[in-house]
Each structure stands twice: as structure tokens, then as C-alpha cells.
Design an enzyme around this catalytic site. Structure first.
Site, mmCIF file in Angstrom:
data_model
loop_
_atom_site.group_PDB
_atom_site.id
_atom_site.type_symbol
_atom_site.label_atom_id
_atom_site.label_comp_id
_atom_site.label_asym_id
_atom_site.label_seq_id
_atom_site.Cartn_x
_atom_site.Cartn_y
_atom_site.Cartn_z
ATOM 1 C CB ALA A 1 76.685 89.879 58.623
ATOM 2 N NE ARG B 1 74.338 93.752 50.748
ATOM 3 C CZ ARG B 1 74.471 94.926 50.136
ATOM 4 N NH1 ARG B 1 73.415 95.625 49.814
ATOM 5 N NH2 ARG B 1 75.673 95.395 49.844
ATOM 6 C CD GLN C 1 81.331 88.270 53.207
ATOM 7 O OE1 GLN C 1 80.578 87.435 53.676
ATOM 8 N NE2 GLN C 1 80.987 89.008 52.169
ATOM 9 C CG ASP D 1 82.370 91.090 64.269
ATOM 10 O OD1 ASP D 1 83.329 90.296 64.393
ATOM 11 O OD2 ASP D 1 81.272 90.743 63.799
ATOM 12 C CG HIS E 1 85.470 93.046 53.682
ATOM 13 N ND1 HIS E 1 84.207 92.483 53.683
ATOM 14 C CD2 HIS E 1 85.947 92.882 52.415
ATOM 15 C CE1 HIS E 1 83.940 92.002 52.481
ATOM 16 N NE2 HIS E 1 84.975 92.231 51.699
ATOM 17 C CG ASN F 1 73.170 80.996 55.194
ATOM 18 O OD1 ASN F 1 73.688 81.641 56.107
ATOM 19 N ND2 ASN F 1 72.599 81.582 54.156
#
Length: 228
Positions: A20, A32, A95, A98, A113, A204
Site C-alpha cells: 500500500a 493500518r 498486494q 488499485d 490479491h 521503506n
């Protein structure tokens, strides 16, 4: 800081594992974090479950259409650079549901997914435009329930996607993990399929605790990929 540009140039095959965080610069919230999709929901997993789809179709439809769809979102520099690299010598396993990797022109994408933008009727399996689903969850042809082709809680993954993802990881001599905590299985288990000699790089803002040797670029991914 680790020289990702040099590593990409040297690699024969680059596989990106994305989550995401790759799409948050495009205005799509993650799940999250403090301001994420799950932040104000008491049972978000149930809302996105097969059980909710069947037992409370109106509730499921409302949550998905109001919370998950961002049709005006545009690919950002991360998507664009990953598309260019993977089209030349690699793959993207994501994952994300979109479609922004595909919108950026990436040809070799494994939507682990599924995708919000493929919608089908559960009764006749005919696909319909996602715009139709934004208005109703009923198929005008036979009254069947419409749903997006995404993996819900309580559902199994598409076997073809699993196989394609495993192949992409096994083929890579450079694996770049970006925008994901790599905590959600079975996506997180894909890294176990890497070749022993494959180099793993994480891009990240938060450091990941992975049980093997890897290079950490703890920085904003937009900035990192803009320099590639």
C-alpha cells in the site's frame, strides 16, 4: 546509502514486491496506519470478508465503494519507474488492488490479491464495468450479485497468481521490497522462494525486521525512485 540505481543496472532480472505504501503518494490510503482505512473501523476484516459479502451485501457494497475505490488516482513516480524497469527486465508482484501499476504501463504485473477494476456477476460470471458496480451491486441482466475480483478474508488466492508470483521471485537476482511491512501471509512468504544468491533490498520509511541479510533504504520511496 545503498546504491539502488547501480544494483538495478547490474541486475539481470528485478522483481518488485509492493504494498500500500507505493500508492499512498497517489492519494490512496493504506490500511493500518493512523490515518489508514482500518483506523476508524472496529472490525475491518469482517467488512472485507466473504461472510459479509454473502450475509450483508448492502453493507459490503457500501463499504467497498465508499472506502476502496479511487478511480481518479494517478500513478506516481514509483509506479512509473517500476513499470520501466520491470518492462525491460523484471516483474511486479503487488498486494495492491488499485491497478496503478498497470495504469503506469507495467506489462508484467501479478495482482496477488486481485483487482477492484475487474467486476463480475456471481450468478453468470459475466464481467461488467466497475462504474456499474459503483452504482449498484445487482446485475441488470439476471439480478445476480456483482462483486470486485479481489481476494476477501475467508477466500483462497487465485492459483495462477500464486504460481506467477513464485516464478517471478525465483527468477530474480534482485528483489526490491517497497511500501509493505511484509507481515501479511501468504504474500510475506513469497520472499522464501528467492534464490540463495539473490540480493534483497527494502525501500521503506520504517525498518523491517527480516530474518535474513538484506539492504535497507530507510527513506521516502518517492524520493528514492525519482533518482533512479
Amino acid at each position: 546509502m545503498f546504491d539502488l540505481k547501480a544494483a538495478v543496472a547490474k541486475a539481470d532480472y528485478v522483481t518488485f514486491l509492493t504494498g500500500a505504501g507505493v500508492s499512498t503518494p497517489s492519494g490512496i490510503p493504506d490500511y493500518r496506519s493512523k490515518g489508514g482505512l482500518y483506523a476508524h473501523e472496529a472490525s475491518p476484516e469482517y467488512l472485507l470478508s466473504h461472510d459479509n459479502l454473502i450475509a450483508h451485501p448492502a453493507n459490503f457494497h457500501q463499504f467497498v465503494t465508499e472506502s476502496l475505490y479511487y478511480p481518479d488516482a494517478k500513478p506516481n513516480v514509483i509506479h512509473e519507474k517500476m513499470a520501466a524497469i520491470s518492462n525491460a527486465k523484471g516483474a511486479i508482484v503487488t498486494q495492491n488492488i488499485d491497478n496503478l501499476h498497470q495504469a503506469a504501463g507495467a506489462k508484467n504485473v501479478v495482482p496477488f490479491h486481485g483487482s477492484l477494476y475487474r467486476v463480475y456477476c456471481r450468478k453468470c460470471h459475466q464481467t461488467v464495468p466497475y462504474q456499474t458496480y459503483l452504482k449498484t451491486d445487482r446485475h441488470d441482466v439476471d439480478g445476480g450479485q456483482l462483486r470486485p475480483d479481489v481476494v476477501l478474508y475467508g477466500e483462497g488466492l487465485d492459483e495462477a497468481n500464486i504460481n506467477a508470483a513464485v516464478t517471478a521471485v525465483r527468477r530474480a537476482d534482485l528483489i526490491v521490497i517497497c511500501g509493505t511491512s511484509l507481515k501479511v501471509a501468504p504474500f510475506s512468504l513469497l520472499i522464501n522462494e528467492r534464490r540463495p544468491e539473490a540480493q534483497v533490498v527494502v525501500v521503506n520509511t520504517e525498518r523491517l525486521a527480516l530474518p535474513f541479510q538484506y539492504e535497507m533504504i530507510q527513506a521516502d520511496a518517492e524520493t528514492v525512485f525519482a533518482d533512479l
